[in-house]
Design a protein around this motif. Sequence first.
Motif, mmCIF file in Angstrom:
data_model
loop_
_atom_site.group_PDB
_atom_site.id
_atom_site.type_symbol
_atom_site.label_atom_id
_atom_site.label_comp_id
_atom_site.label_asym_id
_atom_site.label_seq_id
_atom_site.Cartn_x
_atom_site.Cartn_y
_atom_site.Cartn_z
ATOM 1 N N ALA A 29 0.991 -1.116 0.002
ATOM 2 C CA ALA A 29 0.197 -0.062 0.134
ATOM 3 C C ALA A 29 0.947 1.422 -0.034
ATOM 4 O O ALA A 29 0.680 2.281 -0.646
ATOM 5 C CB ALA A 29 -0.837 0.014 1.165
ATOM 6 N N ASP A 87 -6.905 -4.066 -0.444
ATOM 7 C CA ASP A 87 -5.991 -3.134 0.408
ATOM 8 C C ASP A 87 -5.421 -2.116 -0.497
ATOM 9 O O ASP A 87 -5.194 -0.883 0.154
ATOM 10 C CB ASP A 87 -5.008 -4.025 1.121
ATOM 11 N N LEU A 88 -4.977 -2.432 -1.581
ATOM 12 C CA LEU A 88 -4.175 -1.641 -2.546
ATOM 13 C C LEU A 88 -5.289 -0.622 -3.165
ATOM 14 O O LEU A 88 -5.016 0.383 -3.590
ATOM 15 C CB LEU A 88 -3.427 -2.301 -3.572
ATOM 16 N N GLU A 108 -5.933 2.464 -1.527
ATOM 17 C CA GLU A 108 -5.021 3.553 -1.413
ATOM 18 C C GLU A 108 -4.907 4.480 -2.552
ATOM 19 O O GLU A 108 -4.290 5.403 -2.714
ATOM 20 C CB GLU A 108 -3.389 2.870 -1.269
#
Length: 153
Positions: free
Chosen positions: A52, A91-92, A95
Motif C-alpha cells: 500500500a 487493500d491496494l 490507497e
Amino acid sequence: MNTQSSPTKPLRARMTEDMTARGLGTASQRGHLRACEQFAVWLGRSPETATADEAKAFQLSLSEDGATVKKRNRIMTGLKFLFRVTLRRHDLVAEIFHLKEPRRVPQVLSQDEVRRLLVLSPDLRTRTMLSLAYGCGLRASEVVKLRVGDIDS
C-alpha cells in the motif's frame, strides 16, 4: 524482448483476459496495460508484490514528475483495475485516489477589447445589441435567440 523471461507476462495475460471478459475496448486495454507497465518499471518488480505504501509513493512520484491530473487519473484507473479485478488486492485499491480536474474558467473580454468591438460594429442596431449582450452577461447562444419582443421597453 523474450516473452519467456519476463515475470509479468502471466499477470499481463490474466489482466488482458479480465479486461476482455468485461468488454473493455482495445484502447482502454492498451492504456491499462501501459499504466501497469509503468508501475512495474517504477517498482522494479512485479506489481503482484506491491504494498500500500508503494502504491501511495507511486502516485506521489507521478505528481512530482509533473504528470497532469488527467494523466495521473488515467494511470491510476489502470492500476485500480489490476488491483481490484485481476489481483483482488482490495487493500491496494483503497490507497488509490482520483483527483478532480480543475475547471477551466471561460475567457472574458477585457474592457479595451469590448470597446474596440463596439467601435468596429457597422451600425447603431448592432452596437446596441452587442452593448446589451455584454452588459447583461448574455452567452452567444442567448444573443442568437434574442428577439425584439424579448426586450422590455
